[in-house]
Structures are given as structure tokens and as C-alpha cells.
Design a protein around this motif. Structure first.
Motif: not given
Length: 768
Positions: A340, A366, A497
Motif C-alpha cells: 500500500c 489505486q 489503501t
């Protein structure tokens, strides 16, 4: 048994180091956010445009429009401190009540578990291997109580820190929006990352330290050690329940009150400073969506780790005292923090966002980047931390498993999470047809909007359920209940994340509110609105993750409970189990009814108060006098504290009552029933609410030709959309997200109390 590539010493060093790296990274992000100043600059910079590396000139919009920069910054700082004070005082009030509950429940755990062997201090034969001796039940009672308190405190801390960071960052995001949408995005995203990494690293570190400290007493009795550790998950989730329900009631009472009177009756914009409920509304975003979400995901994480550890302790890992293989769940989480960290840099440092349309793709990237990198990470961990072949406890027998099979279990959970995330996005983002259809149905009024929205929610359940079903089948076929526990961990492995994306939403929502209240230009409001619309979708994705992982975690805990309570099969055809099943399926409805009604009655008080102020305070509508914000904040606080207790009690007491009076078979039915029905309601409720919210934003933004035919703000279709959004508020922010805690919490509580239920449970059936 073969040994693992990673030595025991390396494992003991690697886990805490990864956690510390996560904490350091979040502090660095926090430092970067804090460089945006909330005090007006004494000597303004030269007004000529200075070209920055990202190609656009960096002078402020305010300078073009000749507005007084100094006043805007001071106003933003004032509003921010009002929101921060409101949120802090609410959380302190909530934590006082929750603290009392925490102590009472800790005593209950000690008494119930201590009474299993009549509080004796003598060693006893182990549950799963009668030939060995294990530590007394009293020790389990003491250590379960300690780990419960540890989990509870960590959970409360996660929520509180998240709220502090969010209220610290909201005005800074607003001020950065003057320089461009890219700058504002980075500030909001970094603040989200602070919360994500602090939570993931803290959860891992506290669990790791607890295991090592407990080991000093337990020595070789790993079965007892990891049974006591399950208290950690229970503590985490029980605090999350109150945080989610309390925060959800708070935020929605304020939101519904502010919208109904402000937008529908008085026709003033959202977050207008004349609206008395506006501060309470912005405080609510922080206590519900941030503090509640933080505690919730921490609870999921703690429970999936505990479920995996419990099953592993009675498999070959635990029997042979292979510490590296035993720590496999913790090593996955450690790898997750590193993955992350790299993923976050893609959003903040490697690529610049220059236009509004790049925001949502950047957030979606992401998810994809973290999932792809994590797949490689899991492969590495599975290769170095597991022997090539080992056995896993499977309802009384030992099942032989290969290390690549375990890799597939974690991987299938990870990718199922991504699929759930994207399906949620498809159904709740206004870039796709489902939400546009809902918006279109507002032409004929609120009723059709509600019908379309409900249908969308029900339909959005289909694919996530298949994704969960496939991951359950694959992981169970390969590695029994342990497979399901690590699949849940796979889904949560990119929690840092996921939380960063999730916390980003309420921060940008607040930033927009502050821009409106500080009287900034409409161009800034457009930028913060764009950030907020993307944030709405990502919040829905976050909820999808939370619900999907809750389903897997709950099933893994259910398996651990069934093993611990020595039930060989759960037979639906026996009346004991079936009555449990049907009652369990009813519980999510009862729970949702309580939370929805609480929001309704709190919103009613709020609407009356806002109307009263508009009618009785002279000069309020003209903007000459300030409304009384404090009364509205107090209404929300009082309502949520009072109303969070009954739903909380329902969830916490059900397993205790069923287990004690009806026994473990009926309880296993209740757990299965609540899992099956809870997941469906949770997914449909949060997606329906998210879709209504974004349909309203779609009409307001007027970005496409179709949207402009429905608008502008204040038109009949827009009013219908606002009504839909208001109905959806308690669905998506109170009932929906709280249900995933109901599913997990009942399962983990049953597991913690399993020794008591197995010995003394089923009183009613014993009498008859």
C-alpha cells in the motif's frame, strides 16, 4: 515436516518492522499535509504567475477575482475549529458510555469463561488433544479479558485518530483548492493515507505484541494462547458497533434535517452558513464516515487475523510449534502495508492530477495497483513462510494442504474484493447508466425515483454474492475453514489503501462545506464538488469491501466456533438448528428497523429545530445574523447516544441468550441465518443510498446534456432527487454499514464464549 525459508528470528523482526514503517510513513504524510498553513500569510507572494513543475501557473484564483485572501483563510480556520470541537466533544461523550460498557462486558467475559472449570487453577487436558495438558480455563478467562480490552482500546483509538486527522485536513483541502484541483486532491488523499496506515500498522503491532506477551505465560500451549487472542477481535468489533451506529445516527439526523429544511423548503444551497444544522452535518461526516469506518475495518482486520490464528493453532503449524507458518496471517498484513505504501506514492508523487476528470480514475487505479502488487506479495509470503506441504484442521480431521493452494485462497479473496469494489462503483457512480437511469426517473417525481433506486440496490447484490460464493467454495475446497479466514485477510490485506480512498471522501465533502460557508467563489466549490462526487463513489466501494470481508470473516469465525464447540455437523433439518436459522435471518431486519427509526426520530427533532430558527431568528435568511449551531449539534449528540444503546444491546446479547438457554446448535443456526440475510440487506442498502446520492449530484452538476434537461438546482426533478437522497441517507450510512458489524460481532462473540456454551449452554433443553 519441512522447515520454512523464513527463519523464526526473521519473522519476529519482519512483522514489527513493517508495522513501524507504516507508522513512520503515515507521520510523513501528516507532516506534508501540515505544511498547508491555516494562518494568513503576512507578506503576500508576488502576484505574477510562477510556473510549477505540473505545468499550470500557481497563483490563486482569489487574486484574479480580487477577493480578500486574508478573510477567507481566517474564516476557514474558524469553521474548521468549530467542526473539530463538535466532533471531539461527541466522541468523548460517546466513549464515556462505551467505556462503561467495555468494563461491564470485560467482567462478563471473565465470569463466563472462568466458570467453565469452576474457576479452578489446575491444568486440564487440551480440547483437541486429550493426551496433552493445557493451561486452566481460568487463564483463558483472564487473557481473553485482557485481549478484549486491548482490541477495544485500539479500535477506539483508530476511530479517534482518524477523526482528528480528517478535521485537521478538511480546511487545508479547501485552501489548496484555490491553487487547483490537483493540489486539493493530494491534500485530501494524503490525509486519508495517514488514517489508513496508522490503523493498519497499529492493528498489526498491538496484535503482534499481545501474542508475544501471552506466549511468556502460555509457553507451548498454543491452543490456549490463540483461543485467548480471539478477545482482541471481539473488543475491536464491539467498539466499532457503537462507533458505527452512534456516528451513523448523528451524521444522518443532521444531514436529513439540513437537507429537508434548507434545500427543499427554503431553497438555499447545501452547506449554506445560514442553515443552523450545517455544522452538525459536517461534524457528522467525521464521526460517522471516518471514526465509525475506521473502527469497523479495524474490527474486520482483527477478527480475520484471530479466526486464522485459532484454526492454525490446532493444525500442524500449532501442533509442531512452527512460529513462521503460524504467523502467516500477520506476514500477509505486513506485506500489505509495504504494498500500500508503494501504491500510495502513485497517487501523490508519481503522477499529477491536472483535471477534474482524472480524479476518479486515479482512485480506481489505486485499487488495481494495490491488488496486482499484493498478488505478487502474497506469492512471496506463501513461498517463504509456509512449508511446501502441511495439514489444516478440518472439523475433527487433518487435511493435507500445499503452499500454492493457500496462496490461491488469499488471492481469491483479494480479487473478489476488487470485483465487489468495481461492481459497487458501477452501480453507484454517476458515470454509468444505472445511476443515470435513477436520475432520469426523477422527471416523474420522487415516487419513481424511489422505485428505481430500490430496484438498483437489489440488483447490485447479484455479482458481489457470486464473487463471495466463488471465493468461499475455492478457499474451503483447498484449505477448509483456514482457507476462508485467509481469503478474508486477502480481501483486507490492502486495507491501508482502501481506508485512504474511503477517508478521502468525507474529507473532500467537508472541504466543500467549508468553501461554501467561507463564501469562496463558485469555481472553488466546483472543484471541491468534483472531489466530493468521486469521494462518494469511493465511499461506496469502501463499504462494499467492508461488507464482503465481513461475510468471509463471519464464516471463518463460524467455522472456528463450530470446531471449538465440538459440533461435528450443523444439520438444518433438526428443529433446534432450523429455529435458530429463521430467527437469525430476522435479526438484520430488526436491527435495521431500530437504526432507521432512530435516524428518523432524531431527524424529526432536527427539522423542527431548524424550522424554528428560520422562523424566529430575525435576519437569518438575509444573512445578517448567525444561526445557533450549538443547539443542532446537541440534538444530534443526545439522539445518537441515546439511540445507539438498543441496537447495540440486541447484537451483544443475542449470542449470550441463545447460547446459554438454547445451546450451541441453535446458536450455530442463528449465526448462519444472520450471515445469509445480513449480507444481502447490507449490500443493497448501501448501494441504493449511494445511487440516490449520486443521482442528485448528477442533476446538480449538469455536466452532460441529459443532466441539464433535469436541472438546474431547485427544479422539480432536482427536488425529487433530494427526497431520494434523504431516504437513502440512513440506508447507506447507518443501517447498511452497521449490518456488517452485526454479522461479524455475533460470530466472534460466539467463538469467545464457545467454551462456556459447550459446557453449560442449552439450559432450556436440559430442563425438558
Amino acid at each position: 515436516m519441512e522447515s520454512t525459508v523464513l527463519s523464526e528470528l526473521a519473522t519476529e523482526i519482519a512483522i514489527p518492522i513493517c508495522a513501524v514503517i507504516g507508522i513512520i510513513f503515515s507521520l510523513v504524510q501528516w507532516f506534508l499535509v501540515s505544511r498547508v498553513k491555516l494562518t494568513p500569510e503576512r507578506n503576500p507572494p508576488s502576484s505574477g504567475p510562477t510556473t510549477k513543475k505540473n505545468g499550470y501557473s500557481d497563483y490563486l484564483i482569489e487574486e484574479e477575482e480580487g477577493l480578500n485572501d486574508h478573510n477567507v483563510v481566517v474564516k476557514c480556520a474558524e469553521i474548521q475549529s468549530a467542526i473539530s470541537e463538535g466532533a471531539t466533544s461527541f466522541l468523548f461523550t460517546e466513549y464515556q458510555y462505551v467505556g462503561v460498557f467495555m468494563v461491564a462486558f470485560a467482567i462478563l467475559i471473565f465470569l463466563f469463561l472462568g466458570s467453565v472449570e469452576g474457576f479452578s487453577t489446575k491444568s486440564r487436558p487440551c480440547t483437541y488433544d486429550e493426551l496433552k495438558t493445557c493451561k486452566p480455563a481460568l487463564a483463558t478467562a483472564v487473557f481473553s479479558t485482557v485481549s478484549f480490552l486491548l482490541g477495544a482500546i485500539t479500535s477506539v483509538l483508530s476511530g479517534y485518530l482518524g477523526m482528528k486527522i480528517a478535521t485537521y485536513a478538511n480546511a487545508r483541502t479547501t485552501l489548496e483548492a484555490r491553487k487547483g484541483v490537483g493540489k486539493a486532491f493530494i491534500t485530501a488523499f494524503r490525509s486519508g493515507a495517514v488514517m489508513g496506515f496508522l490503523l493498519a500498522a497499529n492493528g498489526l503491532l498491538v496484535l503482534y505484541i499481545a501474542i508475544n506477551l501471552f506466549k511468556l505465560y502460555y509457553g507451548d500451549d498454543w491452543e490456549g494462547l490463540f483461543e485467548a487472542i480471539t478477545g482482541y477481535g471481539l473488543g475491536g468489533s464491539s467498539m466499532a458497533l457503537f462507533g458505527r451506529v452512534g456516528g451513523g445516527i448523528y451524521t444522518k439526523a443532521a444531514d436529513v434535517g439540513a437537507d429537508l429544511v434548507g434545500k427543499v423548503e427554503r431553497n438555499i444551497p447545501e452547506d449554506d452558513p445560514r442553515n443552523p444544522a450545517v455544522i452538525a452535518d459536517n461534524v457528522g461526516d467525521n464521526v460517522g464516515d471516518i471514526a465509525g469506518m475506521g473502527s469497523d475495518l479495524f474490527g474486520s482486520y482483527a477478527e480475520s487475523s484471530c479466526a486464522a490464528l485459532v484454526v492454525a493453532s490446532i493444525s500442524s503449524f500449532g501442533v509442531n510449534h512452527d512460529f513462521t507458518a503460524m504467523s502467516y496471517p500477520l506476514l500477509i498484513s505486513s506485506m500489505g502495508i509495504l504494498v500500500c505504501l508503494i501504491t500510495t506514492l502513485f497517487a501523490t508523487d508519481f503522477f499529477e492530477i491536472k483535471a477534474v476528470k482524472e480524479i476518479e480514475p486515479a482512485l480506481k487505479k489505486q485499487l488495481i495497483i494495490s491488488t496486482v502488487l499484493m498478488t505478487i506479495g502474497i506469492a512471496i509470503v506463501s513461498w517463504i513462510a509456509l512449508p511446501s506441504s502441511f495439514t489444516i484442521f478440518n472439523f475433527g480431521t487433518q487435511k493435507v494442504v500445499k503452499n500454492w493452494q493457500l496462496f490461491l485462497c488469499v488471492g481469491v479473496g483479494l480479487w473478489a474484493g476488487l470485483i465487489i469494489g468495481f461492481v459497487t462503483e458501477y452501480y453507484t457512480s454517476n458515470a454509468y447508466s444505472p445511476v443515470q437511469d435513477v436520475a432520469d426517473s426523477c422527471r416523474t417525481g420522487a415516487a419513481t425515483n424511489v422505485i428505481f433506486g430500490l430496484a438498483l440496490g437489489y440488483k447490485s447484490v447479484i455479482i458481489p454474492i457470486f464473487a463471495i460464493a466463488v471465493s468461499i467454495f475455492v478457499s474451503f475446497s483447498f484449505a477448509a475453514m483456514y482457507g476462508i479466514a485467509v481469503a478474508a485477510l486477502g480481501m483486507l490485506s490492502t486495507i491501508a489503501t482502501g481506508l485512504a480512498i474511503d477517508a478521502y471522501g468525507p474529507i473532500s465533502d467537508n472541504a466543500g462545506g467549508i468553501a461554501e460557508m467561507a463564501g469562496m467563489s463558485h469555481r472553488i466549490r466546483e472543484r471541491t464538488d468534483a472531489l466530493d462526487a468521486a469521494g462518494n463513489t469511493t465511499a461506496a466501494i469502501g463499504k462494499g469491501f467492508a461488507i464482503g470481508s465481513a461475510a468471509l470473516v463471519s464464516l471463518a469465525l463460524f467455522g472456528a466456533f463450530v470446531s471449538r464447540a465440538a459440533i461435528s455437523t450443523v444439520d438444518v433439518l433438526t428443529p433446534k438448528v432450523f429455529i435458530g436459522l429463521i430467527v437469525g435471518a430476522m435479526l438484520p431486519y430488526w436491527f435495521s428497523a431500530m437504526t432507521m427509526k432512530s435516524v428518523g426520530s432524531a431527524a424529526l427533532k432536527m427539522v423542527e429545530e431548524v424550522r424554528r430558527q428560520f422562523n424566529t431568528i430575525p435576519g437569518l435568511m438575509e444573512g445578517h445574523t448567525k444561526p445557533d449551531y450549538a443547539t443542532c449539534v446537541k440534538i444530534s449528540t443526545d439522539a445518537s447516544i441515546k439511540e445507539m444503546i438498543p441496537p447495540g444491546a440486541l447484537v451483544m446479547l443475542t449470542p449470550l441468550i441463545v447460547g446459554t438457554f438454547f445451546g450451541v446448535e441453535t446458536l450455530s443456526g442463528v449465526l448462519a441465518g444472520s450471515l445469509v440475510s445480513g449480507v444481502q440487506i447490507a449490500i443493497s442498502a448501501s448501494n441504493t443510498g449511494g445511487a440516490w446520492d449520486n443521482a442528485k449530484k448528477y442533476i446538480e452538476a449538469g455536466a452532460s446534456e441529459h443532466a441539464r434537461t433535469l436541472g438546474p438546482k431547485g427544479s422539480e426533478p432536482h427536488k425529487a432527487a433530494v427526497i431520494g437522497d434523504t431516504i437513502g441517507d440512513p440506508l447507506k450510512d447507518t443501517s447498511g454499514p452497521s449490518l456488517n458489524i452485526l454479522i461479524k460481532l455475533m460470530a466472534v462473540e460466539s467463538l469467545v464464549f464457545a467454551p462456556f456454551f459447550a459446557t453449560h449452554g442449552g439450559l432450556l433443553f436440559k430442563i425438558f
